[in-house]
Design an enzyme around this catalytic site. Sequence first.
Site, short mmCIF file in Angstrom:
data_model
loop_
_atom_site.label_atom_id
_atom_site.label_comp_id
_atom_site.label_asym_id
_atom_site.label_seq_id
_atom_site.Cartn_x
_atom_site.Cartn_y
_atom_site.Cartn_z
N SER A 1 0.83 -1.20 0.00
CA SER A 1 0.00 0.00 0.00
C SER A 1 0.87 1.26 0.00
O SER A 1 1.63 1.49 -0.94
CB SER A 1 -0.96 -0.04 1.19
OG SER A 1 -2.02 0.86 1.03
N ASP B 1 -6.42 -3.72 -1.60
CA ASP B 1 -5.23 -3.35 -0.84
C ASP B 1 -4.49 -4.58 -0.31
O ASP B 1 -5.08 -5.44 0.35
CB ASP B 1 -5.67 -2.47 0.33
CG ASP B 1 -4.51 -1.73 0.97
OD1 ASP B 1 -3.55 -2.40 1.39
OD2 ASP B 1 -4.58 -0.49 1.08
#
Length: 418
Positions: free
Chosen positions: A75, A290
């Site tokens: 991320s 994510d």
Amino acid sequence: MDKRKFTENGEILAILKDLKERIKDKKFSDIIDNNNCQYVDLVQEGGGVLGIALVGYVYVLEKMGIRFLSLAGTSAGSINTMLMAAAGTCDIEKSEWILDCLCNKNLYDFVDGDRDAREFIDALLSDAGNLKLIMKGCQVVDNFKDDLGLNPGNNFYQWMTNLLSQKGIKNYADLKALREKGVSDDNKLYRVHTEGNEEYKRMDHWSEMAIIAADITTESKIIFPRMIDLFYSNPDVQNPADFVRASMSIPLFFTPFKIKNIPSGIEAWNKWNDATCLRTSVPSEVMFMDGGIISNFPIDIFHENRNVPASPTFGVKLGYDKNEINKNEKLPNLISSMFDTARYGYDFEFLRKNPDFKNLIGYIDTGSHNWLNFNLTDDAKIDLFIRGAQNAADFLDRFNWEEYKKIRKAKSDYYKSV
């Protein structure tokens, strides 16, 4: 915003001055170059806009003569990982260029959904009452129903593509060539031994990078670019921004990243089966969220139990592990708690089973900053940068390379004996 507001900040200058005296001649690795820079691997945790603190952390390490070989992140950590990998050969400083990139970008541009989406996000971050949240939430039902997220993520993708292009990275082949080069033409790497130094030639070490994404179609942990050929018939022509866009697709906040026209056939299935234990047919399209929902801090990514490493793997975490109990009194708190439970579980379990890794991890106290607040003030950005810098200094103060090698030697001997 001028990057000198960060680099010439009084607190930063004081941190660097004091640290330079305290760690003078300290060893951090057995891999060095012609300029006596020392080399480590680096793993960076995800955490939304808190990733600015990662830049402050890396900035201090670079100013202390530390450089980076293998790189990994999830991320926000994947963003810094990609930019560090693309910024140049391993021996040059990267953090000031990354800081420039951030200074010239309004992070709120990444909130590129429609007006209803932006108003809902603003209400969520302003700690609005439940009634207002419900009212604003009703206006974005279609966003979730049709797009599975509030923001398409196109602004981020184009920003990352443009930054890679600035460094001559048009496709994965360009990135791979840069990573394989290692250091500048007039530089060399050496491994320090008691009997002298020998040239270090492990290209697989300095070229390695790992960006973690979650393929929710096949329920698989994906490591880019290691597993790139699962998704593309011609990997070399692909845009490396794909890897980062897949990794930073915060659930519901961004629409999931999709890759279509997945290679099929027996050979493709065999690759999938080897990499992910896939038992169904290969999908024609996959959807990513994510990477943090699987591994937000992939500190184990370069770990080899049976070997004493030539260089340590430094890890940087955004915040402390379970330092307070979640208060799930409001919907935003509940959503945050659910996401945190998912993204921290795997990594906590690895660290519990491998306590020696705690010697390698620096924890950045991010204060009260909200990881989803893309509308950070300049002062907040500077504060995060300083927090990263201070925690880097604290980590370098306490890290003991020779003691860590003894720990790893004992661990290596154990695994070789069983």
